[in-house]
Design a protein around this motif. Structure first.
Motif, mmCIF file in Angstrom:
data_model
loop_
_atom_site.group_PDB
_atom_site.id
_atom_site.type_symbol
_atom_site.label_atom_id
_atom_site.label_comp_id
_atom_site.label_asym_id
_atom_site.label_seq_id
_atom_site.Cartn_x
_atom_site.Cartn_y
_atom_site.Cartn_z
ATOM 1 N N ARG A 15 47.466 82.331 24.963
ATOM 2 C CA ARG A 15 46.679 82.136 23.944
ATOM 3 C C ARG A 15 47.087 82.625 22.568
ATOM 4 O O ARG A 15 46.863 81.938 21.604
ATOM 5 N N ARG A 16 47.633 83.994 22.422
ATOM 6 C CA ARG A 16 48.167 84.188 21.267
ATOM 7 C C ARG A 16 49.164 83.410 20.513
ATOM 8 O O ARG A 16 49.201 83.230 19.558
ATOM 9 N N TYR A 17 50.160 83.002 21.461
ATOM 10 C CA TYR A 17 51.194 82.118 20.928
ATOM 11 C C TYR A 17 50.532 80.798 20.679
ATOM 12 O O TYR A 17 51.053 80.174 19.543
ATOM 13 N N ASP A 25 43.176 76.668 21.114
ATOM 14 C CA ASP A 25 42.966 77.204 22.263
ATOM 15 C C ASP A 25 43.214 78.509 22.539
ATOM 16 O O ASP A 25 43.953 79.271 23.218
ATOM 17 N N ASN A 26 42.163 79.290 21.667
ATOM 18 C CA ASN A 26 42.347 80.834 21.953
ATOM 19 C C ASN A 26 41.287 81.214 21.457
ATOM 20 O O ASN A 26 40.268 80.776 20.862
ATOM 21 N N PHE A 27 40.989 82.783 21.754
ATOM 22 C CA PHE A 27 39.710 83.331 21.495
ATOM 23 C C PHE A 27 39.826 84.322 20.458
ATOM 24 O O PHE A 27 41.004 85.005 19.956
ATOM 25 N N ILE A 77 49.888 77.193 26.817
ATOM 26 C CA ILE A 77 49.109 75.930 26.625
ATOM 27 C C ILE A 77 50.173 74.790 25.978
ATOM 28 O O ILE A 77 51.009 75.005 25.044
ATOM 29 N N PRO A 78 49.878 73.774 26.478
ATOM 30 C CA PRO A 78 50.614 72.582 26.144
ATOM 31 C C PRO A 78 50.681 72.292 24.635
ATOM 32 O O PRO A 78 49.629 72.159 24.007
ATOM 33 N N THR A 79 51.703 72.132 24.197
ATOM 34 C CA THR A 79 51.890 71.930 22.683
ATOM 35 C C THR A 79 53.184 70.779 22.568
ATOM 36 O O THR A 79 54.063 70.760 22.913
ATOM 37 N N PRO A 103 44.083 80.714 33.614
ATOM 38 C CA PRO A 103 43.332 79.647 33.852
ATOM 39 C C PRO A 103 43.153 78.476 32.975
ATOM 40 O O PRO A 103 42.905 77.303 33.209
ATOM 41 N N LEU A 104 43.221 78.938 31.746
ATOM 42 C CA LEU A 104 43.096 78.268 30.258
ATOM 43 C C LEU A 104 44.257 77.166 30.565
ATOM 44 O O LEU A 104 44.081 76.023 30.037
ATOM 45 N N VAL A 105 45.226 77.822 30.517
ATOM 46 C CA VAL A 105 46.669 76.766 30.504
ATOM 47 C C VAL A 105 46.411 75.876 31.882
ATOM 48 O O VAL A 105 46.763 74.807 31.504
ATOM 49 N N LEU A 106 46.129 76.346 32.753
ATOM 50 C CA LEU A 106 45.846 75.411 33.947
ATOM 51 C C LEU A 106 44.796 74.303 33.696
ATOM 52 O O LEU A 106 45.244 73.160 33.864
ATOM 53 N N ALA A 107 43.691 74.656 33.059
ATOM 54 C CA ALA A 107 42.902 73.442 32.741
ATOM 55 C C ALA A 107 43.523 72.482 31.748
ATOM 56 O O ALA A 107 43.420 71.385 31.975
#
Length: 267
Positions: A15-17, A25-27, A77-79, A103-107
């Motif tokens: 998510r940092r990346y 897609d990060n917090f 995360i897909p880019t 899990p966020l990457v998975l979703a």
């Protein structure tokens, strides 16, 4: 939307990346961690971009060598364009398996990583630290034929595996499973080009979750008898296939990431 197992209280590398690449897609914990690193390492965004472009050039290179199967561990995360999009642009029948443990990457992966129907794309909820589980996964076996050449992609993932976790054994397990004619591509954060002051400041923040390694240390991780390095061995990601990269090229000192490419032989 909530995601089972998703911990937003701690920053996550994927998510940092994503934040550094301009994604959404990060917090806040990820953004704050990224900002702390960026304060000490202003060129981190350039490093992340150069690493991403290295991935793009590497996949094109391998596809031109006839590689039609890719195992991308630590995909993030897909880019777009991602590994499968680049490979299937060259050959629509290319097959790609992604693996990550967030899990966020998975979703996002399940929703976005859809490729050409003439090829196949699969996603594994898996951790690099358990290579046997990755190799034994039914979805991987259904997607990739491990009797035919495979490109093992380890892009910006190995620095999250500390020496105490025996990264050499992890790599040996993966490489031993690859047939002759396969390739290994890796990139890894390095602090070796920084001044002593920069090194101390960045290390204090970045190495809370990761371990930087020099080019020599990265080469030692891949000292496997079946690997034959391509080109000069380990060098800055900004210099790999530089003739196909945007010009002018940044200085090596401005890109804190090394790359490595090798062909798998009989040994």
């Amino acid at each position: 939307m909530s995601h089972p197992g998703l911990d937003t209280s701690r920053p996550h590398p994927a998510r940092r990346y994503d934040y550094w690449l301009g994604g959404k897609d990060n917090f806040e914990t990820d953004r704050e961690s990224a900002r702390q690193i960026e304060e000490r390492m202003p060129l981190v965004r350039l490093t992340v971009q150069e690493n991403r472009w290295f991935l793009h050039r590497a996949v094109r290179f391998l596809a031109r060598q006839g590689i039609r199967q890719f195992l991308d561990i630590g995909t993030g995360i897909p880019t777009s364009p991602n590994t499968h999009e680049i490979a299937q642009e060259i050959d629509p029948s290319a097959r790609v398996v992604y693996a990550d443990n967030d899990p966020l990457v998975l979703a996002h992966a399940r929703a976005l990583l859809t490729g050409d129907k003439r090829g196949r794309t699969a996603y594994l909820d898996a951790d690099l630290r358990d290579p046997a589980k990755i190799l034994g996964n039914a979805d991987l076996r259904d997607t990739l034929d491990l009797t035919q050449p495979v490109a093992l992609m380890l892009i910006a993932i190995l620095h999250f595996v500390r020496d105490a976790e025996n990264p050499r054994a992890i790599l040996d397990t993966l490489i031993d499973a690859l047939p002759d004619g396969s390739y290994v591509v890796a990139s890894h954060v390095t602090l070796e080009y920084m001044t002593p002051e920069e090194f101390k400041a960045v290390r204090a923040v970045a190495e809370a979750q990761s371990q930087s390694r020099s080019g020599v240390e990265l080469a030692e991780l891949f000292a496997h008898p079946r690997l034959t390095p391509i080109g000069p061995g380990v060098q800055s990601v900004s210099q790999w296939w530089a003739q196909e990269a945007p010009a002018p090229r940044p200085r090596v000192e401005d890109v804190a990431c090394n790359g490595f490419v090798a062909r798998v032989t009989r040994g």
